[in-house]
Design an enzyme around this catalytic site. Structure first.
Site, PDB file in Angstrom:
ATOM      1  N   TRP A 280       2.798   1.499  -3.324  1.00 22.37           N
ATOM      2  CA  TRP A 280       1.870   1.793  -4.424  1.00 22.37           C
ATOM      3  C   TRP A 280       1.539   3.289  -4.472  1.00 22.37           C
ATOM      4  O   TRP A 280       1.415   3.864  -5.549  1.00 22.37           O
ATOM      5  CB  TRP A 280       0.606   0.961  -4.242  1.00 22.37           C
ATOM      6  CG  TRP A 280      -0.445   1.162  -5.287  1.00 22.37           C
ATOM      7  CD1 TRP A 280      -0.493   0.627  -6.547  1.00 22.37           C
ATOM      8  CD2 TRP A 280      -1.650   1.931  -5.147  1.00 22.37           C
ATOM      9  NE1 TRP A 280      -1.637   1.016  -7.204  1.00 22.37           N
ATOM     10  CE2 TRP A 280      -2.363   1.820  -6.365  1.00 22.37           C
ATOM     11  CE3 TRP A 280      -2.191   2.701  -4.124  1.00 22.37           C
ATOM     12  CZ2 TRP A 280      -3.588   2.451  -6.575  1.00 22.37           C
ATOM     13  CZ3 TRP A 280      -3.410   3.332  -4.328  1.00 22.37           C
ATOM     14  CH2 TRP A 280      -4.095   3.208  -5.542  1.00 22.37           C
ATOM     15  N   HIS A 281       1.408   3.908  -3.323  1.00 22.91           N
ATOM     16  CA  HIS A 281       1.071   5.331  -3.288  1.00 22.91           C
ATOM     17  C   HIS A 281       2.229   6.201  -3.760  1.00 22.91           C
ATOM     18  O   HIS A 281       2.010   7.267  -4.345  1.00 22.91           O
ATOM     19  CB  HIS A 281       0.663   5.749  -1.872  1.00 22.91           C
ATOM     20  CG  HIS A 281      -0.755   5.402  -1.534  1.00 22.91           C
ATOM     21  ND1 HIS A 281      -1.116   4.218  -0.952  1.00 22.91           N
ATOM     22  CD2 HIS A 281      -1.905   6.104  -1.697  1.00 22.91           C
ATOM     23  CE1 HIS A 281      -2.431   4.190  -0.775  1.00 22.91           C
ATOM     24  NE2 HIS A 281      -2.929   5.313  -1.208  1.00 22.91           N
ATOM     25  N   GLY A 282       3.448   5.806  -3.490  1.00 21.05           N
ATOM     26  CA  GLY A 282       4.595   6.611  -3.889  1.00 21.05           C
ATOM     27  C   GLY A 282       5.615   6.699  -2.777  1.00 21.05           C
ATOM     28  O   GLY A 282       5.584   5.924  -1.816  1.00 21.05           O
TER      29      GLY A 282
ATOM     30  N   SER B 184       0.823  -1.206   0.000  1.00 22.62           N
ATOM     31  CA  SER B 184       0.000   0.000   0.000  1.00 22.62           C
ATOM     32  C   SER B 184       0.859   1.258   0.000  1.00 22.62           C
ATOM     33  O   SER B 184       0.614   2.199  -0.770  1.00 22.62           O
ATOM     34  CB  SER B 184      -0.926  -0.010   1.221  1.00 22.62           C
ATOM     35  OG  SER B 184      -1.744   1.144   1.249  1.00 22.62           O
TER      36      SER B 184
END
Length: 553
Positions: free
Chosen positions: A374-376, A371
């Site tokens: 995936w967001h950065g 998570s």
């Protein structure tokens, strides 16, 4: 890019205070509605025409509107690489993991490039690529499930497995579905297949013929204009509120010395409104994209056999009321970015757990890491994720040990005083998460810490104090009071079924959006596993040493 296409957006940008790219993005969401209306009118018997129309519209968005030739190459590379992987390594147990690592690495490179360019108002491919990673990694797992026997699959896996690889045209239509191209929602290939083949709209025999949803002419897709327009209206309302509030509640003001002239309560209120304003943008974007999917028919979820009412929330990604009215952390997070949460649950958390075993800290750690990754890579994301995990633990302790005081000990029905608990829990949830999500808006580490410091780190202090209390004899005292209260009422003290606990059905609760439900328990479990592994290695070394000594003798 098409000639002169920027002209109207440049003229409008100065008037509304948004960038040209941001206005073009909103335009792409709005034009998806008439395009989705045309898509639905393509004959059901010609799915190849629908696929070609979808691909053409997405090419217009990427190249004609945003000039994202590099973005188109990114999608083609990720899509073709995933398909080749599924084709040549279909029976390999490593195939979905290779696909996942490759897709995440490709996205990470683009996210780092965007982060270093420091142009937050410019639209690039990273937003669309985040959606693409969910779709293609799920595709790999669905293909892998297609070669497994039924007794090794859950009902969800049976529903989503891909037994035969799709044609390249169907596959391209799936990954380039234009209503959800730039911002989601994500969905699995079998959902797209059932939509393109119209089998999604089969009505069960148990539904009375008079209850079947109405359609136009010979189309099988039920009428969806009304629910789609309601979503569009809601999305535009949220966007309008965002454009107004964004000028009133600018997070950069919290770094100004004038901000400290406000009272503490006013600073906390401003902090809350900054987070609320940021959420308005997502409410608007996700409502608009969901509405376009509904208009195309892909949002169809079935019909109620009793009332005949059609459900259109198959691809629902956000429940604004559920977030803003949440009285606990789990409700807050469950109503936010709902499709991402499904992806993390079905394609990360449950996949890293060996068959026949319960998910443990490894599953939680893998889901959290995925998570966050995936967001950065902005530090603000990690500040939010880590703190939110501990907030969830504290919130569950309150729900387990404080909430029962406001329930009848015999019937477990709410007492008249329960409304005060509800108000207090709502206020605590909203104020706490206003603090927690601030770094998610600010992104930078130093600025996030500065702003947190200007409200005296109140959520960190309250969370730490709560966890310390529930780790002390105070928790035992509260449980004793509840037991005496139940005994006096002639009932055995029991936890209500609605109480949020650290376990559910004898199993550990799954993380929401990758956030651990109990980070302390995960850490303890990890330490225990490491100790067990160290002991095993020591015993193995001693066994080999003893064996070598015997041979020498």
């Amino acid at each position: 890019m098409l000639p002169f296409i920027n002209t109207p957006f440049n003229l409008l940008a100065g008037a509304v205070g948004a960038s040209t790219d941001e206005l073009k993005l909103i335009f792409s969401f709005l034009i998806s509605y008439p395009l989705a209306g045309l898509l639905k009118r393509i004959p059901d018997s010609r799915p190849e025409y629908k696929n070609a129309f979808i691909i053409t519209c997405s090419a217009f968005y990427l190249v004609g509107l945003f000039d994202l030739w590099s973005g188109l190459r990114t999608i083609v590379l990720a899509g073709s690489g995933t398909y080749a992987l599924a084709y040549y390594l279909r029976t390999s147990p490593y195939m979905p993991w290779i696909g996942f690592v490759g897709l995440m690495s490709h996205m990470a490179a683009n996210q780092l490039s965007r982060q270093f360019s420091n142009a937050p108002s410019t639209v690039d491919i990273t937003g669309a690529q985040m959606v693409l990673v969910m779709k293609l990694s799920a595709f790999c797992w669905n293909v892998a499930d297609g070669v497994l026997p039924d007794d090794q699959l859950s009902e969800f896996q049976k529903d989503r497995r891909i037994v035969e690889l799709p044609s390249l045209l169907d596959y391209a239509g799936y990954i380039l579905f234009f209503p959800s191209l730039m911002a989601g929602p994500s969905f699995d290939y079998n959902e797209y297949k059932r939509w393109i083949e119209t089998s999604m709209f089969d009505v069960p025999p148990s539904v009375d013929a008079s209850k079947k949803p109405p359609t136009r002419k010979k189309r099988r897709i039920p009428r969806s204009a009304t629910p789609a327009m309601w979503k569009a209206a809601g999305g535009l309302l949220w966007i309008g509120l965002f454009l107004n509030f964004n000028s009133w509640f600018d997070w950069t003001f919290m770094l100004d010395s004038d901000f400290m002239q406000y009272s503490f309560v006013r600073r906390v209120f401003y902090l809350h409104m900054v987070g609320f304003t940021a959420r308005l943008k997502y409410y608007g974007v996700w409502s608009l994209t969901e509405g376009a999917c509904i208009l195309a028919g892909l949002g169809y979820k079935g019909v109620d056999p009793v009332t005949g009412k059609v459900s259109w929330d198959r691809l629902q990604n956000i429940n604004p009321w559920g977030v803003e009215a949440a009285q606990n952390s789990r409700a807050y997070l469950e109503n936010w970015n709902m499709n991402t949460n499904k992806w993390l649950r079905y394609y990360i958390y449950l996949r890293v757990t060996p068959r026949g075993r319960k998910p443990g800290f490894r599953a939680s750690l893998a889901t959290f890491g995925t998570s966050a990754f995936w967001h950065g890579f902005y530090p603000g994301y990690y500040l939010t994720f880590i703190l939110a995990s501990f907030v969830q633990t504290a919130a569950k302790h309150y729900r387990r040990n404080l909430r029962p005081f406001f329930l009848d000990p015999v019937t477990q029905n709410p007492l008249p005083s329960k409304k005060y608990y509800d108000i207090a829990s709502w206020l605590a949830t909203q104020v706490t998460f206003s603090f927690v999500v601030t770094p998610f808006v600010i992104l930078g580490f130093n600025d996030s810490i500065t702003v947190w410091g200007r409200v005296y780190f109140y959520a960190i202090v309250s969370t730490a104090a709560s966890l310390a209390f529930f780790a002390s004899p105070g928790k035992k005292w509260m449980r004793g009071v509840l037991e005496r209260r139940a005994n006096e009422a002639g009932a055995r003290f029991m936890r209500s079924s609605s109480t949020e606990s650290l376990t559910a059905g004898g199993q550990k609760q799954e993380p929401i959006l990758g956030l651990s439900q109990d980070p302390g328990h995960d850490i303890d479990e990890m330490v225990g596993k490491i100790k067990m592994e160290v002991d095993r290695v020591k015993k193995e070394q001693e066994r080999r040493k003893n064996g070598a000594e015997k041979k020498m003798i």
